[in-house]
Design a protein around this motif. Structure first.
Motif, mmCIF file in Angstrom:
data_model
loop_
_atom_site.group_PDB
_atom_site.id
_atom_site.type_symbol
_atom_site.label_atom_id
_atom_site.label_comp_id
_atom_site.label_asym_id
_atom_site.label_seq_id
_atom_site.Cartn_x
_atom_site.Cartn_y
_atom_site.Cartn_z
ATOM 1 N N THR A 53 38.803 46.323 51.139
ATOM 2 C CA THR A 53 38.895 47.826 50.382
ATOM 3 C C THR A 53 39.303 47.666 48.938
ATOM 4 O O THR A 53 38.656 48.484 48.257
ATOM 5 C CB THR A 53 40.299 48.675 50.886
ATOM 6 O OG1 THR A 53 40.202 48.651 52.375
ATOM 7 C CG2 THR A 53 40.248 50.021 50.600
ATOM 8 N N PHE A 54 40.096 46.766 48.362
ATOM 9 C CA PHE A 54 40.257 46.598 47.061
ATOM 10 C C PHE A 54 40.652 45.403 46.500
ATOM 11 O O PHE A 54 40.731 44.322 47.680
ATOM 12 C CB PHE A 54 41.135 47.671 46.436
ATOM 13 C CG PHE A 54 42.580 47.425 47.010
ATOM 14 C CD1 PHE A 54 43.538 47.057 46.129
ATOM 15 C CD2 PHE A 54 42.972 48.008 48.177
ATOM 16 C CE1 PHE A 54 44.998 46.823 46.649
ATOM 17 C CE2 PHE A 54 44.305 47.837 48.941
ATOM 18 C CZ PHE A 54 45.309 47.243 48.077
ATOM 19 N N SER A 88 39.325 49.800 43.877
ATOM 20 C CA SER A 88 38.490 49.640 44.651
ATOM 21 C C SER A 88 37.061 48.739 44.856
ATOM 22 O O SER A 88 36.452 48.814 44.024
ATOM 23 C CB SER A 88 37.992 51.236 45.414
ATOM 24 O OG SER A 88 39.097 51.816 45.416
#
Length: 203
Positions: A53-54, A88
């Motif tokens: 996700t990040f 992100s």
């Protein structure tokens, strides 16, 4: 019963999952079954995007032996906390994960260049490290050695409210962590970065 460590996202059988709410954050209603037969419903929170996700990035200047941190607004608890650079992995604008590191360093810390080191263990799921027990998001920890000032940094997102803190010594970093003033993904990344730096005789 002996539970084996599982970082592959397969520790229980997911029987069903549906989106209960979605805006900036998505909430899923998930039902799982354990090996012993118990069926449990959960609220799972995160971003509706592929893993990882990040990224979280620990910077380190090998000459001064210091790092760069951010003081950043944390909306969930309405606090200012220390963080490493993070952001992100947006596949609409990032061609690969390291490009996320490059963009976030420029946007948040006003830094560029350096050597990027992915700190995720090779035996770990490439999806990344889980952020929270009840959260779906996963992140990749990075170390960036010797970035330099970016005189033409990329623009920050409108909601970002932060201050850059340069030349933080390792002892002060440890004090920040033990004073509980740093967000947990940044603590995880800092710990892994310090271990790498120790192994490489860079501390």
């Amino acid at each position: 019963m002996s539970l084996n460590i599982n970082t592959e996202g397969t520790a229980a059988t997911i029987l069903s999952e549906r989106v209960a709410h979605k805006r900036y954050i998505t909430v899923w209603d998930r039902t799982t079954q354990f090996d012993d037969g118990r069926i449990i419903q959960w609220d799972i929170v995160g971003h509706d995007s592929p893993y990882p996700t990040f990224v979280v990035v620990f910077t380190y200047n090998t000459k001064t032996k210091t790092t760069c941190l951010l003081k950043e607004y944390v909306q969930g608890t309405n606090e200012i906390k220390y963080t490493c650079v993070a952001g992100s992995y947006d596949r609409r604008k990032h061609r690969y994960i390291e490009e996320t590191v490059e963009h976030e360093l420029s946007e948040e810390a006003r830094l560029k260049g350096g050597t990027y080191i992915n700190l995720l263990p090779k035996t770990h799921s490439p999806d990344g490290i889980s952020e929270l027990k009840w959260g779906k998001n996963r992140f990749i920890p990075f170390l960036c050695l010797d970035p330099v000032k970016d005189d033409t940094p990329m623009a920050r997102d409108a909601e970002e409210y932060m201050e850059v803190v340069h030349d933080v010594a390792v002892d002060e970093l440890r004090n920040i962590i033990t004073r509980a003033e740093m967000m947990l993904p940044s603590v995880q990344t800092s710990w892994m970065a310090l271990e790498y730096l120790k192994e490489q005789n860079l501390l």
